[in-house]
Every structure is written in structure tokens, then in C-alpha cells.
Motif scaffolding. Sequence first.
Motif, PDB file in Angstrom:
ATOM      1  N   LEU A 149       0.830  -1.205   0.000  1.00  0.00           N
ATOM      2  CA  LEU A 149       0.000   0.000   0.000  1.00  0.00           C
ATOM      3  C   LEU A 149       0.867   1.259   0.000  1.00  0.00           C
ATOM      4  CD1 LEU A 149      -2.789  -1.067   2.546  1.00  0.00           C
ATOM      5  CD2 LEU A 149      -2.929  -0.998   0.047  1.00  0.00           C
ATOM      6  N   ASN A 150       2.030   1.181   0.659  1.00  0.00           N
ATOM      7  CA  ASN A 150       2.975   2.304   0.617  1.00  0.00           C
ATOM      8  C   ASN A 150       3.570   2.455  -0.785  1.00  0.00           C
ATOM      9  OD1 ASN A 150       2.601   2.892   3.314  1.00  0.00           O
ATOM     10  ND2 ASN A 150       4.433   1.827   4.014  1.00  0.00           N
ATOM     11  N   ILE A 151       3.962   1.324  -1.388  1.00  0.00           N
ATOM     12  CA  ILE A 151       4.561   1.363  -2.723  1.00  0.00           C
ATOM     13  C   ILE A 151       3.579   1.941  -3.744  1.00  0.00           C
ATOM     14  CG2 ILE A 151       5.371  -0.080  -4.639  1.00  0.00           C
ATOM     15  CD1 ILE A 151       6.613  -1.963  -2.581  1.00  0.00           C
ATOM     16  N   LEU A 152       2.314   1.539  -3.620  1.00  0.00           N
ATOM     17  CA  LEU A 152       1.279   1.996  -4.548  1.00  0.00           C
ATOM     18  C   LEU A 152       0.753   3.389  -4.193  1.00  0.00           C
ATOM     19  CD1 LEU A 152      -0.707  -1.359  -4.848  1.00  0.00           C
ATOM     20  CD2 LEU A 152       0.704  -0.298  -6.624  1.00  0.00           C
ATOM     21  N   GLU A 153       1.270   3.945  -3.078  1.00  0.00           N
ATOM     22  CA  GLU A 153       0.884   5.285  -2.616  1.00  0.00           C
ATOM     23  C   GLU A 153      -0.615   5.392  -2.344  1.00  0.00           C
ATOM     24  OE1 GLU A 153       2.412   8.015  -5.502  1.00  0.00           O
ATOM     25  OE2 GLU A 153       4.492   7.715  -4.873  1.00  0.00           O
ATOM     26  N   ILE A 154      -1.201   4.284  -1.874  1.00  0.00           N
ATOM     27  CA  ILE A 154      -2.613   4.279  -1.488  1.00  0.00           C
ATOM     28  C   ILE A 154      -2.750   4.796  -0.066  1.00  0.00           C
ATOM     29  CG2 ILE A 154      -4.629   2.811  -1.061  1.00  0.00           C
ATOM     30  CD1 ILE A 154      -3.578   0.954  -3.276  1.00  0.00           C
ATOM     31  N   LEU A 155      -1.864   4.332   0.808  1.00  0.00           N
ATOM     32  CA  LEU A 155      -1.802   4.771   2.202  1.00  0.00           C
ATOM     33  C   LEU A 155      -0.338   4.943   2.584  1.00  0.00           C
ATOM     34  CD1 LEU A 155      -4.376   2.422   4.003  1.00  0.00           C
ATOM     35  CD2 LEU A 155      -4.660   4.880   3.608  1.00  0.00           C
ATOM     36  N   LYS A 156      -0.084   5.681   3.641  1.00  0.00           N
ATOM     37  CA  LYS A 156       1.264   5.779   4.200  1.00  0.00           C
ATOM     38  C   LYS A 156       1.226   5.120   5.563  1.00  0.00           C
ATOM     39  CE  LYS A 156       5.552   6.877   4.631  1.00  0.00           C
ATOM     40  NZ  LYS A 156       6.563   6.091   3.876  1.00  0.00           N
ATOM     41  N   ILE A 157       1.676   3.866   5.620  1.00  0.00           N
ATOM     42  CA  ILE A 157       1.633   3.085   6.849  1.00  0.00           C
ATOM     43  C   ILE A 157       3.048   2.957   7.412  1.00  0.00           C
ATOM     44  CG2 ILE A 157       1.055   0.835   7.863  1.00  0.00           C
ATOM     45  CD1 ILE A 157      -0.970   0.478   5.596  1.00  0.00           C
ATOM     46  N   LYS A 158       3.183   3.165   8.709  1.00  0.00           N
ATOM     47  CA  LYS A 158       4.479   3.011   9.365  1.00  0.00           C
ATOM     48  C   LYS A 158       4.709   1.516   9.617  1.00  0.00           C
ATOM     49  CE  LYS A 158       4.112   7.501  11.667  1.00  0.00           C
ATOM     50  NZ  LYS A 158       4.017   8.204  12.978  1.00  0.00           N
ATOM     51  N   VAL A 159       5.160   0.840   8.599  1.00  0.00           N
ATOM     52  CA  VAL A 159       5.287  -0.618   8.650  1.00  0.00           C
ATOM     53  C   VAL A 159       6.262  -1.063   9.742  1.00  0.00           C
ATOM     54  CG1 VAL A 159       5.792  -2.696   7.329  1.00  0.00           C
ATOM     55  CG2 VAL A 159       4.783  -0.726   6.186  1.00  0.00           C
ATOM     56  N   SER A 160       7.318  -0.301   9.943  1.00  0.00           N
ATOM     57  CA  SER A 160       8.316  -0.681  10.948  1.00  0.00           C
ATOM     58  C   SER A 160       7.702  -0.769  12.341  1.00  0.00           C
ATOM     59  CB  SER A 160       9.462   0.342  10.960  1.00  0.00           C
ATOM     60  OG  SER A 160      10.081   0.412   9.701  1.00  0.00           O
ATOM     61  N   ASN A 161       6.693   0.055  12.600  1.00  0.00           N
ATOM     62  CA  ASN A 161       6.046   0.029  13.911  1.00  0.00           C
ATOM     63  C   ASN A 161       5.188  -1.217  14.114  1.00  0.00           C
ATOM     64  OD1 ASN A 161       7.202   2.407  14.713  1.00  0.00           O
ATOM     65  ND2 ASN A 161       5.428   3.680  14.259  1.00  0.00           N
ATOM     66  N   LEU A 162       4.993  -1.985  13.056  1.00  0.00           N
ATOM     67  CA  LEU A 162       4.253  -3.244  13.158  1.00  0.00           C
ATOM     68  C   LEU A 162       5.165  -4.437  13.450  1.00  0.00           C
ATOM     69  CD1 LEU A 162       1.798  -2.817  10.139  1.00  0.00           C
ATOM     70  CD2 LEU A 162       1.107  -3.083  12.517  1.00  0.00           C
ATOM     71  N   LEU A 163       6.472  -4.239  13.376  1.00  0.00           N
ATOM     72  CA  LEU A 163       7.418  -5.340  13.534  1.00  0.00           C
ATOM     73  C   LEU A 163       7.300  -6.102  14.859  1.00  0.00           C
ATOM     74  CD1 LEU A 163      10.658  -3.847  11.922  1.00  0.00           C
ATOM     75  CD2 LEU A 163       9.273  -5.733  11.062  1.00  0.00           C
ATOM     76  N   PRO A 164       6.993  -5.434  15.997  1.00  0.00           N
ATOM     77  CA  PRO A 164       6.851  -6.195  17.251  1.00  0.00           C
ATOM     78  C   PRO A 164       5.784  -7.285  17.182  1.00  0.00           C
ATOM     79  CG  PRO A 164       7.080  -3.868  17.740  1.00  0.00           C
ATOM     80  CD  PRO A 164       6.919  -3.974  16.253  1.00  0.00           C
ATOM     81  N   ALA A 165       4.837  -7.146  16.261  1.00  0.00           N
ATOM     82  CA  ALA A 165       3.788  -8.168  16.123  1.00  0.00           C
ATOM     83  C   ALA A 165       4.393  -9.531  15.816  1.00  0.00           C
ATOM     84  CB  ALA A 165       2.807  -7.766  15.019  1.00  0.00           C
ATOM     85  N   LEU A 166       5.502  -9.550  15.082  1.00  0.00           N
ATOM     86  CA  LEU A 166       6.158 -10.820  14.750  1.00  0.00           C
ATOM     87  C   LEU A 166       6.717 -11.497  16.001  1.00  0.00           C
ATOM     88  CD1 LEU A 166       8.050  -9.659  11.543  1.00  0.00           C
ATOM     89  CD2 LEU A 166       6.183 -11.312  11.607  1.00  0.00           C
ATOM     90  N   LEU A 167       7.234 -10.698  16.928  1.00  0.00           N
ATOM     91  CA  LEU A 167       7.782 -11.245  18.161  1.00  0.00           C
ATOM     92  C   LEU A 167       6.696 -11.727  19.110  1.00  0.00           C
ATOM     93  CD1 LEU A 167      10.549  -8.566  18.878  1.00  0.00           C
ATOM     94  CD2 LEU A 167      10.834 -10.806  17.805  1.00  0.00           C
ATOM     95  N   LEU A 168       5.511 -11.117  19.004  1.00  0.00           N
ATOM     96  CA  LEU A 168       4.419 -11.448  19.921  1.00  0.00           C
ATOM     97  C   LEU A 168       3.693 -12.734  19.537  1.00  0.00           C
ATOM     98  CD1 LEU A 168       2.909  -7.900  20.456  1.00  0.00           C
ATOM     99  CD2 LEU A 168       4.214  -9.235  22.103  1.00  0.00           C
ATOM    100  N   VAL A 169       3.836 -13.155  18.279  1.00  0.00           N
ATOM    101  CA  VAL A 169       3.112 -14.349  17.819  1.00  0.00           C
ATOM    102  C   VAL A 169       3.445 -15.565  18.675  1.00  0.00           C
ATOM    103  CG1 VAL A 169       2.842 -15.995  15.928  1.00  0.00           C
ATOM    104  CG2 VAL A 169       2.877 -13.551  15.440  1.00  0.00           C
ATOM    105  N   ILE A 170       4.725 -15.769  18.971  1.00  0.00           N
ATOM    106  CA  ILE A 170       5.148 -16.974  19.704  1.00  0.00           C
ATOM    107  C   ILE A 170       4.567 -17.032  21.116  1.00  0.00           C
ATOM    108  CG2 ILE A 170       7.141 -18.243  20.607  1.00  0.00           C
ATOM    109  CD1 ILE A 170       8.710 -17.293  18.164  1.00  0.00           C
ATOM    110  N   PRO A 171       4.720 -15.979  21.946  1.00  0.00           N
ATOM    111  CA  PRO A 171       4.137 -16.073  23.293  1.00  0.00           C
ATOM    112  C   PRO A 171       2.614 -16.144  23.285  1.00  0.00           C
ATOM    113  CG  PRO A 171       5.032 -13.873  22.895  1.00  0.00           C
ATOM    114  CD  PRO A 171       5.506 -14.742  21.797  1.00  0.00           C
ATOM    115  N   ILE A 172       1.961 -15.409  22.371  1.00  0.00           N
ATOM    116  CA  ILE A 172       0.492 -15.448  22.313  1.00  0.00           C
ATOM    117  C   ILE A 172       0.023 -16.821  21.845  1.00  0.00           C
ATOM    118  CG2 ILE A 172      -1.551 -14.483  21.179  1.00  0.00           C
ATOM    119  CD1 ILE A 172      -0.113 -11.801  21.063  1.00  0.00           C
ATOM    120  N   TYR A 173       0.743 -17.395  20.875  1.00  0.00           N
ATOM    121  CA  TYR A 173       0.390 -18.740  20.390  1.00  0.00           C
ATOM    122  C   TYR A 173       0.469 -19.750  21.530  1.00  0.00           C
ATOM    123  CZ  TYR A 173       0.608 -23.139  17.821  1.00  0.00           C
ATOM    124  OH  TYR A 173       0.365 -24.421  17.381  1.00  0.00           O
TER     125      TYR A 173
END
Length: 230
Positions: free
Chosen positions: A202-226
Motif C-alpha cells: 500500500l505504501n509502494i502503490l501510494e494508497i496509504l502511508k503506513i508506518k510498517v516498521s512500527n508493526l514489527l513487534p507483532a512478529l515477536l508477539l506471535v510466539i508467546p500469544i500462540y
Amino acid sequence: MRMLIPIGSIVNALAVIIGSLIGLGLGSFIPDRVRKSIFQVIGLFTLILGTKMALETNQVLLLLISLVLGVLIGELLGIERILDKVSRLIKEKVKSKDKLFSEGLITAFLLYCVGSMTFVGAIEEGINNDKTLLYTKSLMDGVTSILLASSLGIGVLVSALPLLLFQSILTWGAFYFEGYLQPDMITELSAVGGVLIMAISLNILEILKIKVSNLLPALLLVIPIYNLVN
């Protein structure tokens, strides 16, 4: 215990470097309108890839909770801002005058490192010493880096260094903590990565400007939540 050298990740990083050098060399010969069209195609492909990965989740609630908590942590820590400062520092060190350096570095790194092939490939090498998936990913990333570097510049080339570090850590982690990894957990990790890839598109296509880096902690949270819900 044997010493594991992450050959697959090394080959992957070299493929990105070679592809980026080709892209940088071709960049000056590609008209802006053609470059823009190519970039839009990359954006569309990225959107399809991310959507496919995200839809593979078997636990939608886990996906949602990971993303919501992840973005809260990311915003509080200001990860996007930190990565931008780091990329600008690297830009100064390599004495680059490329205005798109930071965007190229961060976009390429996220695109190369949050996909299912990254996790599954690195883990396969760590557990089974099977580099097939990472070799396949290397070919794909090499071709992609030609197109990205021709549009976003030298930052794409520099992204090979954090890519090598990130994938190597995954491989070593799988090697030493094999007993804690489950196929369903890897699927959910890939699904969260798919959402991040969708955000990149969506950032590449300039549809939205999303701070993707701020979503990175979600990857670390998957294991404990799982582990908490299973």
C-alpha cells in the motif's frame, strides 16, 4: 554440537547485492515513466503475495491481537523513527547522496525479511540443513532487487546486510531451539508477515502511508500469544 554456517542467508545476501548492482547500473537507462510502471507492478505483486500469506492463518484472533499489541509497542518505542535515524546514519557512513536511501533500505529489508519463505527457509536450514527454499528465495530476491534498486537506489543494496543478520539469527535460533518450534506457529508467523507485506504494498502503490516498521513487534508477539492460547 556442530557449528552452523548460514550458507542460505549468505547466498541470499549476495543475490541482493548482485541484483542491486545490476539495477543501479540499469537505472539511468530506464525512463521515469517506465520505472514508475515497474514499481507499480512490484506493488501489485507484493499486495497479492501478502494477501495470500495473511489468508493462511488458522487463528484470526491471534493474528489480530498480535497486530494490535505489536503496533502499540511499535508506536510507543517509535521504531519507525529509530530505523529512519539508523538508515540516515548508514547513509552518512557510506557517503550516499541518494534522497531515497532510507526508503530503499527500509522497504527492501522489510520486503525481503517478513515473508513466509524467510521464516520457513531459515528454519529449514537450521533444523534440517536444507537450503533449497533459501536458494529459491535468493533467486526471487535477486530479480526483485534489480527492479527495486533501479527505482529506490543504493539503499536496496545496503539492505543485504540487515537481511543477512536477520536470517542468520533465525537459522541459529532454529538450530538451537528446535524443540520449541511448531508448524502451526510458523504458519501464524507467516500470516502476520503477510499483513506487513500488504502494508508495504500500500505504501509502494501510494494508497496509504503506513508506518510498517512500527508493526514489527507483532512478529515477536506471535510466539508467546500462540503458546498462551494453545
